[in-house]
Design an enzyme around this catalytic site. Structure first.
Site, PDB file in Angstrom:
ATOM      1  N   HIS A   1       0.859  -1.010  -0.020  1.00  0.00           N
ATOM      2  CA  HIS A   1       0.018  -0.012   0.215  1.00  0.00           C
ATOM      3  C   HIS A   1       0.883   1.243   0.259  1.00  0.00           C
ATOM      4  O   HIS A   1       2.006   1.228   0.595  1.00  0.00           O
ATOM      5  CB  HIS A   1      -0.829   0.198   1.066  1.00  0.00           C
TER       6      HIS A   1
ATOM      7  N   CYS B   1      -2.552   0.809   9.885  1.00  0.00           N
ATOM      8  CA  CYS B   1      -3.619  -0.234   9.445  1.00  0.00           C
ATOM      9  C   CYS B   1      -4.578  -0.586  10.559  1.00  0.00           C
ATOM     10  O   CYS B   1      -5.700  -0.976  10.267  1.00  0.00           O
ATOM     11  CB  CYS B   1      -2.902  -1.767   9.239  1.00  0.00           C
TER      12      CYS B   1
HETATM   13  N1  GLY Z   1      -2.345  -8.664   5.150  1.00  0.00           N
HETATM   14  C1  GLY Z   1      -2.707  -7.414   5.027  1.00  0.00           C
HETATM   15  C2  GLY Z   1      -3.161  -7.384   3.502  1.00  0.00           C
HETATM   16  O1  GLY Z   1      -2.924  -7.918   2.603  1.00  0.00           O
HETATM   17  O2  GLY Z   1      -4.311  -6.763   3.542  1.00  0.00           O
END
Ligand code: GLY
Length: 257
Positions: free
Chosen positions: A161, A248
């Protein structure tokens, strides 16, 4: 205004999480839960109102709520998540956000994860990654345009991300890993680079009163301390194995006092 941190408990299935760039490693569920408790406590110690949604055994990545929605002062935009296994995460978060925001929704085939969205004032940088495509960025632009936000795409060739590689330390300053993203759209900011030995260190969560950062990246923490940031080190080592970090695990937004 008060600040809420919306979080979700760790799924008992966390070890089956999505992985894109990393090899699977054993995850200690008890340690992950303890680290999540400490993370929530760190946010609460800074005065945030921490809400904790229940985890879901059928949704291994459910504690990574950031990816499910983009929340600004005016609206919460529910994501059309890039990983099919994660799409069921949105409903519970939507229910919680609906108490404080009008909801908008991005639908397939557009794809977008909140972890690709970096809001800086009225500019919204959107990673173009394995999870977020051009249609996702356009859909977010359409949802936010009535409120005066401009969406700016950023290429993310090297990590999951955008916020794996760039997060805001304050309104003018970003912490970045230049190896993983195209920095060109971000060059107007004061850029602090992670220590090259700590490529995962760019993911920090700045809230009023402090900056939460993983305690296992001491060289980058030194760089931030030298700049005067009030660091709140937390341990997210079990979540790094799941390709996640400090941002996150919460969605932070203003609420009425
Ligand atoms: N494990 C976090 C994701 O892949 O979104």
């Amino acid at each position: 205004m008060a600040l809420r941190a919306l979080t979700r408990e760790v799924s008992p299935a966390l070890a089956s999480c999505e992985l894109t760039f990393l090899e699977r490693e054993p995850i200690d569920l008890g340690r992950a839960a303890a680290q999540h408790d400490a993370y929530c406590a760190a946010l609460a110690s800074l005065g945030l109102d921490v809400a904790r949604l229940p985890g879901d055994p059928g949704l291994p990545d459910c504690c990574f709520v950031e990816d499910t929605a983009v929340v600004v002062d005016e609206v919460a935009v529910l994501a059309s998540m890039g990983a099919a296994s994660r799409r069921g995460e949105v409903a519970a978060v939507a229910g919680a956000l609906a108490k404080h925001r009008e909801l908008a929704r991005i639908g397939p085939p557009a794809r977008i994860d909140g972890g690709d969205v970096l809001v800086a004032g009225r500019r919204v940088f959107v990673g173009q990654s394995g999870r977020t495509d051009a249609a996702g960025a356009r859909a977010l632009a359409n949802a936010l345009a009535p409120f005066g936000y401009e969406v700016i795409p950023v290429a993310v060739p090297g990590c999951l991300h955008l916020k794996s590689a760039a997060t805001a330390l304050d309104a003018e300053t970003l912490l970045v890993n230049a190896e993983w993203i195209d920095l060109a759209p971000l060059l107007g900011f004061d850029l602090v680079h992670v220590d090259p030995a700590e490529p995962w260190a760019a993911n920090v969560l700045a809230v009023p009163g402090g900056v939460l950062a993983h305690r296992g990246f001491p060289r980058t923490l030194e760089r931030l301390a030298a700049r005067g940031y009030d660091l709140r080190p937390v341990d997210v080592s079990e979540f790094l194995k799941a390709e996640a970090g400090v941002t996150c695990k919460s969605i932070v937004y203003k609420t009425p006092p």
